[in-house]
Design a protein around this motif. Structure first.
Motif, mmCIF file in Angstrom:
data_model
loop_
_atom_site.group_PDB
_atom_site.id
_atom_site.type_symbol
_atom_site.label_atom_id
_atom_site.label_comp_id
_atom_site.label_asym_id
_atom_site.label_seq_id
_atom_site.Cartn_x
_atom_site.Cartn_y
_atom_site.Cartn_z
ATOM 1 N N ALA A 304 0.920 -1.391 -0.167
ATOM 2 C CA ALA A 304 0.054 0.099 -0.168
ATOM 3 C C ALA A 304 0.858 1.177 -0.139
ATOM 4 C CB ALA A 304 -0.895 -0.052 1.177
ATOM 5 N N ASN A 305 1.699 1.528 -1.203
ATOM 6 C CA ASN A 305 2.807 2.630 -1.132
ATOM 7 C C ASN A 305 2.261 3.830 -0.976
ATOM 8 O OD1 ASN A 305 1.879 1.935 -4.120
ATOM 9 N ND2 ASN A 305 2.740 4.131 -4.251
ATOM 10 N N ALA A 306 1.115 4.081 -1.397
ATOM 11 C CA ALA A 306 0.662 5.625 -1.057
ATOM 12 C C ALA A 306 0.604 5.827 0.480
ATOM 13 C CB ALA A 306 -0.837 5.948 -1.890
ATOM 14 N N MET A 307 0.545 5.084 1.228
ATOM 15 C CA MET A 307 0.198 5.352 2.665
ATOM 16 C C MET A 307 1.832 5.074 3.423
ATOM 17 S SD MET A 307 -3.409 3.777 3.610
ATOM 18 C CE MET A 307 -2.825 2.362 3.998
ATOM 19 N N ASP A 308 2.912 4.937 2.541
ATOM 20 C CA ASP A 308 4.203 4.912 3.175
ATOM 21 C C ASP A 308 4.819 6.190 3.398
ATOM 22 O OD1 ASP A 308 4.056 2.076 2.396
ATOM 23 O OD2 ASP A 308 5.498 2.164 0.690
ATOM 24 N N VAL A 309 4.463 6.489 4.590
ATOM 25 C CA VAL A 309 4.734 7.662 5.373
ATOM 26 C C VAL A 309 5.009 7.460 7.022
ATOM 27 C CG1 VAL A 309 3.705 9.916 5.962
ATOM 28 C CG2 VAL A 309 2.902 8.814 4.078
ATOM 29 N N GLY A 310 6.134 8.029 7.238
ATOM 30 C CA GLY A 310 6.641 7.701 8.696
ATOM 31 C C GLY A 310 6.358 9.015 9.360
ATOM 32 N N ALA A 311 6.075 10.235 8.874
ATOM 33 C CA ALA A 311 5.831 11.492 9.660
ATOM 34 C C ALA A 311 4.779 12.215 9.012
ATOM 35 C CB ALA A 311 7.021 12.301 9.495
ATOM 36 N N PRO A 312 3.483 11.662 9.214
ATOM 37 C CA PRO A 312 2.144 12.265 8.585
ATOM 38 C C PRO A 312 2.297 13.773 9.130
ATOM 39 C CG PRO A 312 1.496 10.762 10.206
ATOM 40 C CD PRO A 312 3.229 10.600 10.034
ATOM 41 N N SER A 313 2.087 14.576 8.009
ATOM 42 C CA SER A 313 2.195 16.058 8.204
ATOM 43 C C SER A 313 0.755 16.729 8.940
ATOM 44 C CB SER A 313 2.001 16.807 6.838
ATOM 45 O OG SER A 313 3.402 16.712 6.325
ATOM 46 N N ASN A 314 -0.413 15.635 8.799
ATOM 47 C CA ASN A 314 -1.440 16.461 9.299
ATOM 48 C C ASN A 314 -1.765 16.217 10.860
ATOM 49 O OD1 ASN A 314 -3.237 18.030 7.031
ATOM 50 N ND2 ASN A 314 -2.593 16.259 5.977
ATOM 51 N N PHE A 315 -0.875 15.409 11.384
ATOM 52 C CA PHE A 315 -0.933 15.212 12.579
ATOM 53 C C PHE A 315 -0.853 16.516 13.317
ATOM 54 C CE2 PHE A 315 0.707 13.777 16.990
ATOM 55 C CZ PHE A 315 -0.307 12.597 17.202
ATOM 56 N N GLU A 316 -0.023 17.406 12.827
ATOM 57 C CA GLU A 316 -0.069 18.540 13.508
ATOM 58 C C GLU A 316 -1.317 19.262 13.573
ATOM 59 O OE1 GLU A 316 2.648 22.487 12.641
ATOM 60 O OE2 GLU A 316 3.583 20.484 11.996
ATOM 61 N N ARG A 317 -2.239 19.071 12.663
ATOM 62 C CA ARG A 317 -3.737 19.441 12.735
ATOM 63 C C ARG A 317 -4.285 19.021 13.930
ATOM 64 N NH1 ARG A 317 -3.898 20.420 6.726
ATOM 65 N NH2 ARG A 317 -4.048 22.720 6.476
ATOM 66 N N LEU A 318 -4.213 17.549 13.819
ATOM 67 C CA LEU A 318 -5.072 17.006 14.931
ATOM 68 C C LEU A 318 -4.644 17.251 16.486
ATOM 69 C CD1 LEU A 318 -4.978 13.066 13.845
ATOM 70 C CD2 LEU A 318 -6.841 14.725 13.608
ATOM 71 N N ARG A 319 -3.350 17.153 16.636
ATOM 72 C CA ARG A 319 -2.974 17.739 17.923
ATOM 73 C C ARG A 319 -3.407 19.366 18.236
ATOM 74 N NH1 ARG A 319 3.002 15.354 19.393
ATOM 75 N NH2 ARG A 319 1.996 13.762 20.949
ATOM 76 N N HIS A 320 -3.382 20.152 17.525
ATOM 77 C CA HIS A 320 -3.789 21.352 17.540
ATOM 78 C C HIS A 320 -5.400 21.287 17.965
ATOM 79 C CE1 HIS A 320 -4.124 25.839 16.950
ATOM 80 N NE2 HIS A 320 -5.281 25.450 16.581
ATOM 81 N N TRP A 321 -6.217 20.601 17.120
ATOM 82 C CA TRP A 321 -7.623 20.616 17.444
ATOM 83 C C TRP A 321 -7.897 19.936 18.528
ATOM 84 C CZ3 TRP A 321 -8.697 18.297 11.745
ATOM 85 C CH2 TRP A 321 -8.793 19.440 10.957
ATOM 86 N N TYR A 322 -7.212 18.971 19.067
ATOM 87 C CA TYR A 322 -7.904 18.331 20.313
ATOM 88 C C TYR A 322 -7.147 18.561 21.604
ATOM 89 C CZ TYR A 322 -10.648 15.167 17.537
ATOM 90 O OH TYR A 322 -11.815 14.927 16.631
ATOM 91 N N GLY A 323 -5.926 19.443 21.560
ATOM 92 C CA GLY A 323 -5.373 19.983 22.646
ATOM 93 C C GLY A 323 -4.304 18.736 23.411
ATOM 94 N N ASP A 324 -4.783 17.847 23.585
ATOM 95 C CA ASP A 324 -4.012 16.990 24.447
ATOM 96 C C ASP A 324 -4.333 15.401 23.835
ATOM 97 O OD1 ASP A 324 -5.935 15.120 26.411
ATOM 98 O OD2 ASP A 324 -6.691 17.244 26.603
ATOM 99 N N ASP A 325 -3.246 14.592 24.324
ATOM 100 C CA ASP A 325 -3.308 13.192 23.521
ATOM 101 C C ASP A 325 -4.620 12.375 23.999
ATOM 102 O OD1 ASP A 325 -1.056 13.869 22.523
ATOM 103 O OD2 ASP A 325 0.216 12.870 23.805
ATOM 104 N N ALA A 326 -4.901 12.546 25.445
ATOM 105 C CA ALA A 326 -6.034 11.885 25.843
ATOM 106 C C ALA A 326 -7.361 11.824 24.992
ATOM 107 C CB ALA A 326 -6.193 12.104 27.498
ATOM 108 N N ALA A 327 -7.531 13.490 24.974
ATOM 109 C CA ALA A 327 -8.646 13.741 24.218
ATOM 110 C C ALA A 327 -8.702 13.238 22.623
ATOM 111 C CB ALA A 327 -8.878 15.219 24.089
ATOM 112 N N LEU A 328 -7.576 13.122 22.093
ATOM 113 C CA LEU A 328 -7.473 12.731 20.587
ATOM 114 C C LEU A 328 -7.558 11.132 20.513
ATOM 115 C CD1 LEU A 328 -6.885 13.107 17.602
ATOM 116 C CD2 LEU A 328 -4.323 13.321 18.252
ATOM 117 N N ARG A 329 -6.903 10.528 21.470
ATOM 118 C CA ARG A 329 -7.302 9.134 21.432
ATOM 119 C C ARG A 329 -8.439 8.697 21.785
ATOM 120 N NH1 ARG A 329 -1.726 9.297 24.674
ATOM 121 N NH2 ARG A 329 -0.114 8.833 23.041
ATOM 122 N N GLU A 330 -9.320 9.501 22.605
ATOM 123 C CA GLU A 330 -10.562 9.174 22.685
ATOM 124 C C GLU A 330 -11.450 9.241 21.362
ATOM 125 O OE1 GLU A 330 -14.385 10.352 25.662
ATOM 126 O OE2 GLU A 330 -12.083 11.078 26.311
#
Length: 441
Positions: A304-330
Motif C-alpha cells: 500500500a505504497n501511497a500510505m508509506d509515510v513515517g511522519a504524517p504532516s496532518n498530525f500537527e492539525r489533529l494535535r492542535h484541534w484536540y489539545g491533548d493526547d487523551a482527548a485525541l485518543r478518545e
C-alpha cells in the motif's frame, strides 16, 4: 465576517481563506487551521455531490473573492460521483472515490484547488502577470491528480516529487505522462524526503520572491476542506435512507489528510459517527493511538505504497484541534495491516465483500472484518481510495485474472512518460525550480 485561519505553531498572524489558499503553509511553517468550525444544517440531502460540496464549502468562503463563483467551481470539480455501494455484509458499505480522471480520491480536491487558485488570479477582473508553480510531494496518487487538474491551465506550472521505485509502475506513468506545464522528479529517497524538500521550498522566502509557489499536498486548505464534501454527501444520504442513523467511516490513511477531512465534516455537524484509521506496516499512528508517544519513523516500503509515510504532516492539525493526547485518543482508533494480510484480504474480497480492492482499500476492509469479528454491528463504510487497476502488479496475480483499467486511466497509460532523476538535495531542487520557471515562462 469570514472565518480566519491560524497557524498550528501560533507564530504567524491569522489569514483569510484566500490568503491561506495561496500560501499553502503559514509563514512560521505551520499548517492553517480554522479559528472556528461552522455548523451546517440541511433539511434534506442535496441532489448531487456538487450541490453538497457547495453547501459544505460556502461557510468557509464567506468573505472570499470566490464566494459567488463557488457553485460553478464545485460543479466543475465534483462533476463525477462518489457512490456509496453496499457490500455483501449486513451494514457494510464502500465509499467509492476512484471515479475521477486519475482513478483516485485525490481528484476531487485537486480539481477544486485548481479552480480556486485560478479563480483568485482573475477575481478582480485583471490578468495576473506572474506564473505560479505548484510544488507537490506524492506517495503515488496526489501528484497525478494535481497534474491532471492543472495540466495546460494558463498561469500555472506543476513540479511533482515522488520516491523513485516507491510507487507502482502505473502510478509512476501517471506522474510523468503529462508534459507541457507539468514536470516530474523521481527522487532517490522516500516520500518523507520528498515532503521535506517541498516544505523547504514553500518556506524559502527568497525562492518564493523569484518563483511564486503554491502547495497542493493535503497540508493545503484547498485540499483539506473540499474533501469533507464526499463524507457529508455519503452521511446525509445514508441518514435519509436509514431512519436518521449515522454512518461510521474507516479511512485508509498515510499523511492523514483524508482522515482530517472526515473530522472536519463531523465537526460541522454532519451525521458521522465513529472514525477509524487503517494504515499499512508504517505504524506510527496505531502506536500513538494505542498509548505510545508520537514518534515519527523512517517509512518502510509496503504494498500500500501511497500510505508509506513515517511522519504524517496532518498530525500537527489533529494535535492542535484536540489539545491533548487523551482527548485525541478518545476520538480516533487506528490499526496497522501488514503486507501478508493485505494479500489475504485482496484474495478473499471478491467472495467475501463482492469487490476487488486496491491494496490501500484492503487495509480498510481488514479493519472492517476485525470489527465484525469483535461483534460490532453498527453500519460502517470503508473508504475506497483508488481503483485496483492502478496496482495491477499486486492485484492481478492474487486474483488470477486481469483488472480492466477505467477509460481515463487507460488513456493516460497510452501516452509516453518521463521523469527527471533528483537526489535528496534541496539545493538541487531549488536550482531546478528556478531553471524550470524561466523555461516555462
Amino acid at each position: 465576517m469570514g472565518i480566519e485561519f491560524a497557524s498550528t505553531r501560533r507564530g504567524s498572524a491569522p489569514a483569510g481563506i484566500d490568503d491561506a489558499l495561496v500560501a499553502g503553509l503559514a509563514p512560521d511553517g505551520g499548517l492553517y487551521v480554522p479559528g472556528r468550525f461552522p455548523r451546517l444544517r440541511l433539511a434534506a440531502p442535496p441532489a448531487t455531490l456538487a450541490d453538497t460540496a457547495t453547501a459544505v464549502l460556502e461557510p468557509w468562503f464567506e468573505g472570499s473573492r470566490l464566494r459567488d463563483r463557488l457553485p460553478a467551481m464545485c460543479a466543475r470539480a465534483f462533476a463525477f460521483d462518489a457512490p456509496l455501494r453496499p457490500l455483501r455484509g449486513k451494514g457494510d458499505w464502500l465509499l467509492e472515490l476512484f471515479h475521477g480522471p486519475t482513478a483516485a480520491f485525490k481528484d476531487y480536491a485537486a480539481r477544486f484547488l485548481a479552480e480556486a487558485l485560478a479563480g483568485l488570479r482573475d477575481a478582480d477582473g485583471t490578468a495576473t502577470p506572474t506564473t505560479t508553480t505548484i510544488v507537490v510531494a506524492t506517495s503515488g496518487d496526489t501528484g497525478a491528480a494535481v497534474a491532471a487538474a492543472f495540466h495546460r491551465r494558463p498561469g500555472f506550472n506543476v513540479a511533482i516529487l515522488y520516491p523513485d521505485g516507491g510507487v507502482s509502475p502505473r502510478q509512476a506513468h501517471g506522474l510523468g505522462c503529462w508534459g507541457d506545464n507539468v514536470h516530474a522528479f523521481r527522487v532517490a529517497g522516500t516520500f518523507d524526503d520528498c515532503q521535506r524538500m517541498v516544505k523547504q521550498a514553500l518556506g524559502d522566502a527568497a525562492l518564493r520572491r523569484e518563483v511564486p509557489l503554491a502547495a497542493a499536498n493535503s497540508i493545503s486548505l484547498g485540499r483539506l476542506l473540499p474533501q469533507a464534501a464526499y463524507y457529508a454527501h455519503a452521511a446525509l444520504r445514508f441518514q435519509a435512507a436509514h431512519a436518521g442513523a449515522s454512518l461510521n467511516f474507516i479511512v485508509p490513511t498515510g499523511n492523514l489528510g483524508n482522515a482530517c477531512a472526515a473530522l472536519v465534516a463531523r465537526r460541522m455537524g454532519l451525521p458521522i459517527g465513529e472514525i477509524r484509521l487503517a494504515t499499512n506496516a508504517n505504524d506510527v499512528l496505531p502506536r500513538y493511538f494505542a498509548g505510545e508517544a508520537y514518534t515519527p519513523r523512517a517509512s518502510r516500503a509496503t504494498l500500500a505504497n501511497a500510505m508509506d509515510v513515517g511522519a504524517p504532516s496532518n498530525f500537527e492539525r489533529l494535535r492542535h484541534w484536540y489539545g491533548d493526547d487523551a482527548a485525541l485518543r478518545e476520538e480516533i482508533g487506528a490499526l496497522s495491516v501488514d503486507d501478508a494480510t493485505i494479500r489475504d484480504t485482496i484474495r478473499a474480497a471478491p467472495s467475501r465483500h463482492g469487490v476487488i480492492p486496491c491494496p490501500h482499500t484492503a487495509t480498510g476492509l481488514h479493519l472492517l472484518e476485525r470489527l465484525r469479528d469483535d461483534g460490532d454491528t453498527r453500519p460502517w463504510a470503508v473508504v475506497a481510495t483508488a481503483h485496483p487497476a492502478k496496482f495491477e502488479g499486486i492485484v492481478e496475480p492474487l486474483l488470477g485474472h486481469a483488472v480492466e483499467p477505467p477509460p481515463a486511466l487507460a488513456e493516460a497509460l497510452a501516452r509516453t512518460a518521463s521523469a527527471e532523476p533528483l537526489a535528496i538535495d534541496y539545493a538541487a531542487l531549488r536550482e531546478r525550480l528556478v531553471e524550470l520557471s524561466a523555461g516555462w515562462r
